[in-house]
Design an enzyme around this catalytic site. Structure first.
Site, PDB file in Angstrom:
ATOM      1  N   GLY A  12       0.789  -1.227   0.000  1.00  0.00           N
ATOM      2  CA  GLY A  12       0.000   0.000   0.000  1.00  0.00           C
ATOM      3  C   GLY A  12       0.825   1.283   0.000  1.00  0.00           C
ATOM      4  N   ASN A  18       1.259   3.179  -2.625  1.00  0.00           N
ATOM      5  CA  ASN A  18       0.454   4.167  -3.367  1.00  0.00           C
ATOM      6  C   ASN A  18      -0.615   4.761  -2.453  1.00  0.00           C
ATOM      7  OD1 ASN A  18       0.845   4.526  -6.464  1.00  0.00           O
ATOM      8  ND2 ASN A  18       1.313   2.363  -6.084  1.00  0.00           N
ATOM      9  N   ARG A  59     -20.118 -12.045 -21.164  1.00  0.00           N
ATOM     10  CA  ARG A  59     -19.614 -10.671 -21.293  1.00  0.00           C
ATOM     11  C   ARG A  59     -18.158 -10.504 -20.862  1.00  0.00           C
ATOM     12  NH1 ARG A  59     -23.931  -8.533 -17.589  1.00  0.00           N
ATOM     13  NH2 ARG A  59     -22.338  -7.036 -17.039  1.00  0.00           N
ATOM     14  N   MET A  88      -4.862  -7.145  -6.274  1.00  0.00           N
ATOM     15  CA  MET A  88      -4.411  -8.222  -7.146  1.00  0.00           C
ATOM     16  C   MET A  88      -5.521  -9.205  -7.536  1.00  0.00           C
ATOM     17  SD  MET A  88      -1.561  -6.970  -7.437  1.00  0.00           S
ATOM     18  CE  MET A  88      -0.250  -7.934  -8.140  1.00  0.00           C
ATOM     19  N   ARG A  89      -6.765  -8.794  -7.434  1.00  0.00           N
ATOM     20  CA  ARG A  89      -7.881  -9.658  -7.861  1.00  0.00           C
ATOM     21  C   ARG A  89      -8.463  -9.160  -9.169  1.00  0.00           C
ATOM     22  NH1 ARG A  89      -8.648 -14.390  -4.753  1.00  0.00           N
ATOM     23  NH2 ARG A  89      -7.667 -13.893  -2.758  1.00  0.00           N
ATOM     24  N   HIS A  99      -1.048   0.974 -13.334  1.00  0.00           N
ATOM     25  CA  HIS A  99      -0.378  -0.210 -13.884  1.00  0.00           C
ATOM     26  C   HIS A  99       1.102   0.111 -14.108  1.00  0.00           C
ATOM     27  CE1 HIS A  99       0.043  -3.989 -15.893  1.00  0.00           C
ATOM     28  NE2 HIS A  99       0.742  -3.378 -16.824  1.00  0.00           N
ATOM     29  N   ASP A 154      -6.519  -4.598 -18.108  1.00  0.00           N
ATOM     30  CA  ASP A 154      -5.716  -3.382 -18.296  1.00  0.00           C
ATOM     31  C   ASP A 154      -5.932  -2.748 -19.673  1.00  0.00           C
ATOM     32  OD1 ASP A 154      -4.549  -3.678 -15.721  1.00  0.00           O
ATOM     33  OD2 ASP A 154      -3.130  -5.121 -16.508  1.00  0.00           O
ATOM     34  N   GLU A 165       4.765   6.485  -9.889  1.00  0.00           N
ATOM     35  CA  GLU A 165       3.375   6.058  -9.673  1.00  0.00           C
ATOM     36  C   GLU A 165       2.660   7.042  -8.736  1.00  0.00           C
ATOM     37  OE1 GLU A 165       2.427   2.023  -8.728  1.00  0.00           O
ATOM     38  OE2 GLU A 165       4.143   1.200  -9.799  1.00  0.00           O
TER      39      GLU A 165
HETATM   40  C1  GRF Z   1       2.244  -0.998  -7.871  1.00  0.00           C
HETATM   41  O1  GRF Z   1       3.424  -1.229  -8.603  1.00  0.00           O
HETATM   42  C2  GRF Z   1       1.065  -0.822  -8.803  1.00  0.00           C
HETATM   43  O2  GRF Z   1       1.391  -0.237 -10.023  1.00  0.00           O
HETATM   44  C3  GRF Z   1       0.643  -2.256  -9.021  1.00  0.00           C
HETATM   45  O3  GRF Z   1       0.814  -2.880  -7.770  1.00  0.00           O
HETATM   46  C4  GRF Z   1       1.837  -2.208  -7.040  1.00  0.00           C
HETATM   47  C5  GRF Z   1       1.267  -1.826  -5.716  1.00  0.00           C
HETATM   48  O4  GRF Z   1       2.245  -1.293  -4.868  1.00  0.00           O
HETATM   49  N1  GRF Z   1      -0.697  -2.317  -9.549  1.00  0.00           N
HETATM   50  P1  GRF Z   1       1.830  -0.674  -3.459  1.00  0.00           P
HETATM   51  O5  GRF Z   1       1.016  -1.737  -2.732  1.00  0.00           O
HETATM   52  O6  GRF Z   1       1.043   0.572  -3.703  1.00  0.00           O
HETATM   53  O7  GRF Z   1       3.138  -0.401  -2.751  1.00  0.00           O
END
Ligand code: GRF
Length: 279
Positions: free
Chosen positions: A21, A23, A94, A138-139, A160, A196, A225
Protein backbone atom coordinates in the site's frame (compact mmCIF):
# COMPACT_ATOMS: atom_id res chain seq x y z
CA UNK A 1 -18.16 14.01 -21.73
CA UNK A 2 -16.40 15.55 -18.76
CA UNK A 3 -15.49 13.36 -15.79
CA UNK A 4 -15.15 14.38 -12.18
CA UNK A 5 -16.85 17.24 -10.43
CA UNK A 6 -16.54 20.88 -11.18
CA UNK A 7 -16.89 22.18 -7.67
CA UNK A 8 -14.27 22.94 -5.06
CA UNK A 9 -15.47 19.93 -3.07
CA UNK A 10 -12.88 17.22 -2.45
CA UNK A 11 -13.40 13.90 -4.20
CA UNK A 12 -14.28 10.93 -2.01
CA UNK A 13 -12.12 7.90 -2.79
CA UNK A 14 -12.40 4.22 -1.95
CA UNK A 15 -8.98 2.57 -2.30
CA UNK A 16 -8.53 -1.18 -2.87
CA UNK A 17 -5.19 -2.78 -2.00
CA UNK A 18 -3.71 -6.25 -1.61
CA UNK A 19 -0.25 -5.56 -0.28
CA UNK A 20 2.11 -2.94 1.06
CA UNK A 21 0.00 0.00 0.00
CA UNK A 22 2.72 2.55 -0.75
CA UNK A 23 0.45 4.17 -3.37
CA UNK A 24 -2.24 4.39 -0.71
CA UNK A 25 0.27 5.95 1.70
CA UNK A 26 1.27 8.53 -0.92
CA UNK A 27 -2.42 9.46 -1.31
CA UNK A 28 -2.92 9.66 2.45
CA UNK A 29 0.17 11.88 2.84
CA UNK A 30 -0.76 14.16 -0.03
CA UNK A 31 -4.34 14.42 1.15
CA UNK A 32 -3.12 15.35 4.64
CA UNK A 33 -0.74 17.94 3.19
CA UNK A 34 -3.50 19.50 1.09
CA UNK A 35 -1.81 18.42 -2.17
CA UNK A 36 -4.58 15.98 -3.14
CA UNK A 37 -8.04 17.32 -3.90
CA UNK A 38 -9.55 14.21 -2.38
CA UNK A 39 -10.07 12.34 0.85
CA UNK A 40 -9.80 8.61 1.25
CA UNK A 41 -13.05 7.53 2.84
CA UNK A 42 -12.51 3.77 2.96
CA UNK A 43 -9.81 1.18 2.26
CA UNK A 44 -10.54 -2.45 1.40
CA UNK A 45 -8.35 -5.46 0.89
CA UNK A 46 -8.78 -9.06 -0.20
CA UNK A 47 -5.94 -10.02 2.19
CA UNK A 48 -6.21 -9.77 5.97
CA UNK A 49 -2.46 -9.16 6.32
CA UNK A 50 -2.20 -6.39 3.70
CA UNK A 51 -0.10 -3.65 5.26
CA UNK A 52 -2.31 -1.17 3.41
CA UNK A 53 -5.07 -1.95 5.95
CA UNK A 54 -2.74 -0.97 8.76
CA UNK A 55 -1.73 2.21 6.94
CA UNK A 56 -5.42 3.11 6.69
CA UNK A 57 -6.08 2.42 10.36
CA UNK A 58 -3.06 4.51 11.36
CA UNK A 59 -4.61 7.37 9.37
CA UNK A 60 -8.03 6.79 10.99
CA UNK A 61 -9.55 5.65 7.71
CA UNK A 62 -12.13 2.83 7.94
CA UNK A 63 -10.46 -0.36 6.68
CA UNK A 64 -12.06 -3.67 5.75
CA UNK A 65 -10.90 -7.11 4.74
CA UNK A 66 -13.18 -8.98 2.33
CA UNK A 67 -12.42 -12.66 2.59
CA UNK A 68 -12.17 -14.09 -0.93
CA UNK A 69 -10.43 -17.23 0.30
CA UNK A 70 -13.23 -18.48 2.53
CA UNK A 71 -15.66 -18.74 -0.39
CA UNK A 72 -15.69 -22.46 -1.21
CA UNK A 73 -15.21 -23.96 -4.66
CA UNK A 74 -18.55 -24.40 -6.37
CA UNK A 75 -19.75 -27.39 -8.39
CA UNK A 76 -22.22 -27.02 -11.28
CA UNK A 77 -25.14 -27.98 -8.98
CA UNK A 78 -24.11 -25.29 -6.44
CA UNK A 79 -24.24 -22.67 -9.16
CA UNK A 80 -27.94 -23.38 -9.74
CA UNK A 81 -28.77 -22.96 -6.06
CA UNK A 82 -26.82 -19.78 -5.41
CA UNK A 83 -28.68 -16.54 -4.99
CA UNK A 84 -26.35 -14.36 -7.06
CA UNK A 85 -26.99 -10.75 -8.08
CA UNK A 86 -26.07 -11.67 -11.69
CA UNK A 87 -26.46 -14.77 -13.83
CA UNK A 88 -23.00 -16.47 -14.09
CA UNK A 89 -23.75 -17.66 -17.64
CA UNK A 90 -24.57 -14.10 -18.70
CA UNK A 91 -21.48 -12.78 -16.93
CA UNK A 92 -19.41 -15.45 -18.64
CA UNK A 93 -20.63 -14.27 -22.05
CA UNK A 94 -19.61 -10.67 -21.29
CA UNK A 95 -16.37 -11.17 -19.40
CA UNK A 96 -12.88 -11.20 -20.92
CA UNK A 97 -10.71 -12.08 -17.96
CA UNK A 98 -11.22 -15.69 -16.82
CA UNK A 99 -9.80 -17.82 -19.62
CA UNK A 100 -10.29 -21.37 -18.29
CA UNK A 101 -11.52 -23.47 -21.26
CA UNK A 102 -13.97 -25.42 -19.05
CA UNK A 103 -17.24 -23.40 -18.91
CA UNK A 104 -18.30 -24.83 -15.52
CA UNK A 105 -14.95 -24.00 -13.95
CA UNK A 106 -15.10 -20.56 -15.52
CA UNK A 107 -18.61 -19.84 -14.21
CA UNK A 108 -17.70 -21.24 -10.82
CA UNK A 109 -14.69 -18.89 -10.62
CA UNK A 110 -16.83 -15.94 -11.72
CA UNK A 111 -19.55 -16.81 -9.20
CA UNK A 112 -17.01 -16.90 -6.37
CA UNK A 113 -15.62 -13.54 -7.46
CA UNK A 114 -19.15 -12.14 -7.57
CA UNK A 115 -19.87 -13.33 -4.03
CA UNK A 116 -16.79 -11.49 -2.77
CA UNK A 117 -17.58 -8.45 -4.92
CA UNK A 118 -21.12 -8.29 -3.52
CA UNK A 119 -19.53 -7.72 -0.11
CA UNK A 120 -17.01 -5.21 -1.51
CA UNK A 121 -19.85 -3.30 -3.17
CA UNK A 122 -21.98 -3.31 -0.01
CA UNK A 123 -19.15 -1.74 1.99
CA UNK A 124 -18.02 0.69 -0.71
CA UNK A 125 -21.56 1.92 -1.38
CA UNK A 126 -22.06 2.70 2.28
CA UNK A 127 -19.24 5.30 1.97
CA UNK A 128 -20.56 6.85 -1.27
CA UNK A 129 -17.21 7.44 -2.97
CA UNK A 130 -16.86 9.42 -6.20
CA UNK A 131 -14.14 7.08 -7.47
CA UNK A 132 -12.80 3.61 -6.73
CA UNK A 133 -8.98 3.51 -6.93
CA UNK A 134 -7.34 0.14 -7.46
CA UNK A 135 -3.84 0.47 -6.00
CA UNK A 136 -2.12 -2.88 -6.13
CA UNK A 137 -5.41 -4.81 -5.81
CA UNK A 138 -4.41 -8.22 -7.15
CA UNK A 139 -7.88 -9.66 -7.86
CA UNK A 140 -9.71 -9.72 -11.16
CA UNK A 141 -12.82 -7.59 -11.11
CA UNK A 142 -15.83 -8.89 -13.00
CA UNK A 143 -18.28 -6.97 -15.21
CA UNK A 144 -20.70 -7.19 -12.26
CA UNK A 145 -18.39 -5.01 -10.13
CA UNK A 146 -17.43 -2.76 -13.04
CA UNK A 147 -20.97 -2.11 -14.24
CA UNK A 148 -22.21 -1.47 -10.73
CA UNK A 149 -19.90 1.52 -10.40
CA UNK A 150 -19.74 2.58 -14.05
CA UNK A 151 -23.50 2.88 -14.53
CA UNK A 152 -23.29 6.70 -14.47
CA UNK A 153 -19.82 7.08 -16.08
CA UNK A 154 -16.32 5.68 -15.63
CA UNK A 155 -15.63 5.53 -11.91
CA UNK A 156 -12.92 2.92 -11.41
CA UNK A 157 -9.23 3.81 -11.77
CA UNK A 158 -6.20 1.56 -11.86
CA UNK A 159 -2.46 2.12 -11.78
CA UNK A 160 -0.38 -0.21 -13.88
CA UNK A 161 3.43 -0.46 -13.74
CA UNK A 162 4.07 -0.56 -17.50
CA UNK A 163 3.44 1.50 -20.61
CA UNK A 164 0.13 -0.01 -21.71
CA UNK A 165 -0.86 -1.60 -24.00
CA UNK A 166 2.52 -3.31 -23.45
CA UNK A 167 2.79 -5.74 -20.58
CA UNK A 168 -0.72 -5.94 -19.12
CA UNK A 169 -1.24 -8.28 -16.16
CA UNK A 170 0.45 -8.64 -12.83
CA UNK A 171 4.16 -8.40 -13.71
CA UNK A 172 4.61 -5.07 -15.45
CA UNK A 173 8.04 -4.21 -14.01
CA UNK A 174 9.45 -7.73 -14.47
CA UNK A 175 8.24 -8.06 -18.06
CA UNK A 176 9.48 -4.58 -19.01
CA UNK A 177 12.96 -5.44 -17.71
CA UNK A 178 13.06 -8.97 -19.12
CA UNK A 179 12.03 -7.76 -22.57
CA UNK A 180 15.05 -5.49 -22.65
CA UNK A 181 13.13 -2.21 -22.81
CA UNK A 182 15.26 0.90 -22.48
CA UNK A 183 12.40 2.88 -21.01
CA UNK A 184 9.83 1.60 -18.56
CA UNK A 185 6.45 3.19 -18.11
CA UNK A 186 3.58 3.82 -15.72
CA UNK A 187 -0.07 4.08 -16.73
CA UNK A 188 -3.18 5.26 -14.91
CA UNK A 189 -6.35 4.18 -16.69
CA UNK A 190 -10.06 3.71 -16.26
CA UNK A 191 -11.04 0.11 -15.71
CA UNK A 192 -13.13 -1.65 -18.34
CA UNK A 193 -14.01 -5.30 -18.82
CA UNK A 194 -10.65 -6.32 -20.29
CA UNK A 195 -7.32 -6.84 -18.58
CA UNK A 196 -5.72 -3.38 -18.30
CA UNK A 197 -7.46 -2.28 -21.51
CA UNK A 198 -9.54 0.69 -20.29
CA UNK A 199 -9.10 4.29 -21.50
CA UNK A 200 -5.64 5.64 -20.63
CA UNK A 201 -5.67 8.82 -18.55
CA UNK A 202 -1.96 9.40 -17.92
CA UNK A 203 1.37 7.83 -18.71
CA UNK A 204 4.99 8.56 -18.06
CA UNK A 205 8.33 6.84 -18.58
CA UNK A 206 11.62 6.29 -16.76
CA UNK A 207 15.00 5.20 -18.14
CA UNK A 208 16.35 1.69 -17.70
CA UNK A 209 20.13 1.81 -17.48
CA UNK A 210 22.72 -0.93 -17.94
CA UNK A 211 22.99 -2.95 -14.75
CA UNK A 212 19.56 -1.95 -13.39
CA UNK A 213 17.84 -4.77 -11.59
CA UNK A 214 14.19 -5.26 -10.77
CA UNK A 215 14.55 -3.61 -7.36
CA UNK A 216 16.07 -0.51 -8.90
CA UNK A 217 13.46 -0.05 -11.60
CA UNK A 218 10.56 -0.77 -9.23
CA UNK A 219 11.92 1.85 -6.85
CA UNK A 220 12.27 4.35 -9.71
CA UNK A 221 8.84 3.52 -11.10
CA UNK A 222 7.00 3.64 -7.79
CA UNK A 223 8.05 7.24 -7.16
CA UNK A 224 6.48 8.12 -10.49
CA UNK A 225 3.37 6.06 -9.67
CA UNK A 226 2.70 8.29 -6.67
CA UNK A 227 3.05 11.43 -8.80
CA UNK A 228 0.84 10.13 -11.59
CA UNK A 229 -1.98 8.77 -9.46
CA UNK A 230 -2.34 11.93 -7.43
CA UNK A 231 -2.17 14.12 -10.53
CA UNK A 232 -4.96 12.10 -12.17
CA UNK A 233 -7.10 12.43 -9.05
CA UNK A 234 -6.49 16.18 -9.04
CA UNK A 235 -7.39 16.40 -12.74
CA UNK A 236 -10.64 14.56 -12.03
CA UNK A 237 -11.41 16.86 -9.11
CA UNK A 238 -10.78 19.90 -11.31
CA UNK A 239 -12.89 18.60 -14.20
CA UNK A 240 -9.89 18.36 -16.54
CA UNK A 241 -10.63 14.82 -17.76
CA UNK A 242 -12.63 14.65 -20.99
CA UNK A 243 -13.86 11.43 -22.57
CA UNK A 244 -14.00 11.36 -26.37
CA UNK A 245 -15.17 8.59 -28.66
CA UNK A 246 -12.82 7.94 -31.53
CA UNK A 247 -13.98 6.77 -34.97
CA UNK A 248 -12.88 3.20 -34.16
CA UNK A 249 -15.28 3.18 -31.21
CA UNK A 250 -12.58 3.33 -28.56
CA UNK A 251 -13.03 5.90 -25.81
CA UNK A 252 -10.04 8.22 -25.48
CA UNK A 253 -9.22 10.59 -22.68
CA UNK A 254 -8.17 14.19 -23.24
CA UNK A 255 -6.69 16.24 -20.42
CA UNK A 256 -7.65 19.90 -20.60
CA UNK A 257 -5.35 21.22 -17.88
CA UNK A 258 -3.62 24.34 -19.29
CA UNK A 259 -0.43 23.19 -17.51
CA UNK A 260 -0.51 19.76 -19.13
CA UNK A 261 2.74 20.17 -21.09
CA UNK A 262 4.66 21.44 -18.08
CA UNK A 263 3.37 18.61 -15.89
CA UNK A 264 4.48 15.98 -18.42
CA UNK A 265 7.86 17.66 -18.76
CA UNK A 266 8.18 17.67 -14.97
CA UNK A 267 7.63 13.92 -14.82
CA UNK A 268 10.27 13.29 -17.45
CA UNK A 269 12.70 15.59 -15.72
CA UNK A 270 12.17 13.79 -12.43
CA UNK A 271 12.70 10.44 -14.10
CA UNK A 272 15.86 11.44 -15.94
CA UNK A 273 17.70 14.05 -13.95
CA UNK A 274 15.83 14.44 -10.67
CA UNK A 275 17.66 13.10 -7.61
CA UNK A 276 14.52 11.26 -6.47
CA UNK A 277 14.28 8.81 -9.29
CA UNK A 278 17.58 8.80 -11.16
CA UNK A 279 19.83 7.13 -8.62
C1 GRF B 1 2.24 -1.00 -7.87
O1 GRF B 1 3.42 -1.23 -8.60
C2 GRF B 1 1.06 -0.82 -8.80
O2 GRF B 1 1.39 -0.24 -10.02
C3 GRF B 1 0.64 -2.26 -9.02
O3 GRF B 1 0.81 -2.88 -7.77
C4 GRF B 1 1.84 -2.21 -7.04
C5 GRF B 1 1.27 -1.83 -5.72
O4 GRF B 1 2.25 -1.29 -4.87
N1 GRF B 1 -0.70 -2.32 -9.55
P1 GRF B 1 1.83 -0.67 -3.46
O5 GRF B 1 1.02 -1.74 -2.73
O6 GRF B 1 1.04 0.57 -3.70
O7 GRF B 1 3.14 -0.40 -2.75
Amino acid sequence: MRCGILTRKKLRLAVLVSGGGTNLQAMIDRSGAGALKAEIVVVLSDRPDAFGLERASMANIPAFHVDYKSIPKLAAADLEKLDLPVDPADLDRRQKIVRNPDPVERRSRLARLVLAERELIRIIDSFQPDYICLAGFMRLVTPYFINHFNAGGLKILNIHPALLPSFPGQHGYEETLQYGCKWGGITVHFVDEGEDTGPIIAQTVYPIRPGDDIGKIRERGLLLEYELYSQVINWLAQGYVLLKSSPGGRTRVEITDPNYGAILAGWIEKATVGRDVSS
